[in-house]
Scaffold this motif. Structure first.
Motif, mmCIF file in Angstrom:
data_model
loop_
_atom_site.group_PDB
_atom_site.id
_atom_site.type_symbol
_atom_site.label_atom_id
_atom_site.label_comp_id
_atom_site.label_asym_id
_atom_site.label_seq_id
_atom_site.Cartn_x
_atom_site.Cartn_y
_atom_site.Cartn_z
ATOM 1 N N ILE A 45 12.609 8.928 3.086
ATOM 2 C CA ILE A 45 12.013 7.837 2.300
ATOM 3 C C ILE A 45 12.192 6.482 2.977
ATOM 4 N N ALA A 46 13.440 6.129 3.321
ATOM 5 C CA ALA A 46 13.711 4.821 3.934
ATOM 6 C C ALA A 46 12.921 4.593 5.221
ATOM 7 N N PRO A 47 12.754 5.626 6.109
ATOM 8 C CA PRO A 47 11.989 5.407 7.345
ATOM 9 C C PRO A 47 10.510 5.093 7.121
ATOM 10 N N ILE A 48 10.007 5.299 5.919
ATOM 11 C CA ILE A 48 8.617 4.937 5.621
ATOM 12 C C ILE A 48 8.441 3.424 5.731
ATOM 13 N N PHE A 49 9.503 2.683 5.397
ATOM 14 C CA PHE A 49 9.418 1.226 5.372
ATOM 15 C C PHE A 49 10.153 0.552 6.537
ATOM 16 N N ASN A 50 11.178 1.195 7.065
ATOM 17 C CA ASN A 50 11.972 0.565 8.119
ATOM 18 C C ASN A 50 12.212 1.516 9.282
ATOM 19 N N LYS A 51 12.520 0.937 10.423
ATOM 20 C CA LYS A 51 12.848 1.716 11.612
ATOM 21 C C LYS A 51 14.360 1.809 11.746
ATOM 22 N N PHE A 52 14.867 3.003 12.019
ATOM 23 C CA PHE A 52 16.303 3.237 12.159
ATOM 24 C C PHE A 52 16.589 3.754 13.569
ATOM 25 N N THR A 53 17.486 3.072 14.261
ATOM 26 C CA THR A 53 17.862 3.483 15.615
ATOM 27 C C THR A 53 19.380 3.674 15.682
ATOM 28 N N PRO A 54 19.837 4.644 16.466
ATOM 29 C CA PRO A 54 21.295 4.851 16.603
ATOM 30 C C PRO A 54 21.983 3.587 17.122
ATOM 31 N N LEU A 112 0.829 -1.207 0.000
ATOM 32 C CA LEU A 112 0.000 0.000 0.000
ATOM 33 C C LEU A 112 0.864 1.257 0.000
ATOM 34 N N LYS A 113 1.921 1.245 0.808
ATOM 35 C CA LYS A 113 2.831 2.396 0.837
ATOM 36 C C LYS A 113 3.468 2.622 -0.533
ATOM 37 N N SER A 114 3.905 1.531 -1.172
ATOM 38 C CA SER A 114 4.524 1.634 -2.501
ATOM 39 C C SER A 114 3.527 2.198 -3.511
ATOM 40 N N PHE A 115 2.289 1.733 -3.414
ATOM 41 C CA PHE A 115 1.248 2.203 -4.340
ATOM 42 C C PHE A 115 0.971 3.698 -4.153
ATOM 43 N N VAL A 116 0.843 4.109 -2.901
ATOM 44 C CA VAL A 116 0.574 5.527 -2.616
ATOM 45 C C VAL A 116 1.728 6.398 -3.114
ATOM 46 N N MET A 117 2.955 5.948 -2.878
ATOM 47 C CA MET A 117 4.115 6.725 -3.328
ATOM 48 C C MET A 117 4.165 6.796 -4.851
#
Length: 404
Positions: free
Chosen positions: A190-199, A140-145
């Motif tokens: 862009i990347a945080p739309i699909f994945n979580k990034f932590t220090p 769904l995210k890919s489609f919306v983008m």
């Protein structure tokens, strides 16, 4: 004349793809009978079977793409042309809907094979960790983008086409600028739309990575761990972004499966790309390819549309560009691959200098084992598709000899 384009597509794109897949399949099957290298006997067999299944899917995809191309030039373009008359009064909006309908159909047609590859094949071989609900969310995210950002970009291209004689040149500059902007924004937006990034929560490792970056002159906005294991079991790491948005990204799977020395060697390799300005070289190559595509689309001979009811309006020209893009990209791949493989050797040399040849070689072997990458490929397949040299060649360049 449009039907002649179908012949060009099949002869210069579909058939070469299938031939290369056949050569690769035959090479893998012959390699199975030989002594295993790098991988354990079980992983050797699994990697070969996975590669063979991916090649079969690629063949199916090539046939579907060819059929879709023929349907578009035989029926689809006429249908869009007729239907567009009822889509509104504004010409530019009509052209926009025309192109977005084309993209939507392509998105829908790609769903079955995409689902099978990710949710069936990758799960079978232990790569995909994604749940069905997460798969749907990502879809769904890919489609919306695609619809949102694709629609905005297409609208601006149409506006340019309506107002400038050399629209293809201005269109090229716009898309090239957007591609660079996307590289800048990718790590933080862009990347945080699909994945979580932590220090990275490891002071010792962070200091070692920072020390390496200081040696190279690489300024980063931070070192982050990505929750890759939520979706996939494969290992990776990369330096994302441009300018101040640059950041170090480590897959959590990499931290779990690779030693600290191996991880530093992999990052040293990536820093080699930065030191040799490979990112800028890649952007230049991408720019040249985009320029060729826009030049062709902007100089379509009118006689191509003779004896058809299709008017080469802005919508048709954009769709035409999207239809021929795979052919141009395919024949550009050997050139891109050649320079990319050379850059990989250079990055390996630099990474080995920052750590050691042995550390890097063993880290690369670890990646192949965990990712179940089959290490043997046909030379023609390598020539067309490989952006990285075969692992055995990389190990040879690192003076690493496999123990028997």
């Amino acid at each position: 004349m449009l039907y002649f384009l179908g012949f060009i597509y099949i002869f210069f794109y579909t058939i070469p793809n299938i031939i290369l897949n056949y050569l690769q399949s035959k090479h893998i099957k012959l390699s199975l009978a030989r002594e295993t290298v790098i991988l354990s006997p079980n992983d050797w067999k699994d990697a070969a079977e996975y590669s063979l299944e991916k090649l079969r899917i690629s063949n199916i995809s090539s046939v579907i793409d060819a059929l879709m191309f023929l349907l578009w030039i035989g029926v689809g373009l006429y249908w869009l042309e007729d239907a567009s008359s009822s889509w509104g009064q504004s010409q530019n909006i009509v052209y926009l809907i025309y192109v977005m309908a084309f993209l939507l159909v392509g998105f829908i047609v790609s769903l079955p094979l995409g689902y099978y590859t990710q949710m069936v094949l990758d799960k079978k071989y232990g790569f995909n960790k994604s749940s069905f609900s997460l798969y749907l969310k990502d879809l769904l995210k890919s489609f919306v983008m695609l619809m949102l950002f694709g629609g905005i970009i297409v609208f601006f291209i149409i506006e340019i086409m309506q107002n400038f004689s050399y629209w293809w040149l201005y269109g090229f500059f716009l898309i090239f600028a957007i591609a660079i902007l996307a590289n800048v924004l990718y790590p933080t937006l862009i990347a945080p739309i699909f994945n979580k990034f932590t220090p990275l929560n490891d002071d010792v490792l962070s200091k070692k990575i920072e020390s390496m970056m200081v040696k190279v002159g690489f300024k980063s906005s931070g070192i982050f761990v990505m929750d890759a294991s939520k979706r996939d079991g494969r290992l990776n790491a990369y330096f994302g972004g441009l300018g101040r948005s640059k950041r170090v990204v480590l897959f959590d799977t990499l931290l779990q499966k690779v030693s600290q020395d191996g991880l530093l060697a992999i990052l040293g390799h990536e820093l080699g790309h930065f030191k040799h300005k490979d990112i800028l070289k890649n952007i230049t190559i991408m720019g040249i390819l985009l320029f060729v595509l826009f030049f062709i689309a902007g100089n379509i001979p009118i006689y191509i549309f003779d004896n058809s009811n299709i008017v080469p309006n802005p919508g048709i020209k954009i769709v035409f560009l999207l239809l021929i893009a795979p052919i141009i990209s395919f024949w550009a791949m050997p050139i891109i691959g050649y320079f990319s493989r050379r850059a990989e050797y250079g990055a390996d040399e630099y990474g080995a200098m920052l750590t050691s040849k042995r550390c890097l070689a063993e880290a690369l072997i670890r990646l192949v084992n965990e990712n179940k990458s089959f290490p043997c490929s046909h030379p023609a397949y390598i020539f067309f598709y490989y952006t990285h040299p075969p692992l055995l060649e990389r190990l040879k360049a690192l003076d690493y000899h496999m123990e028997k």
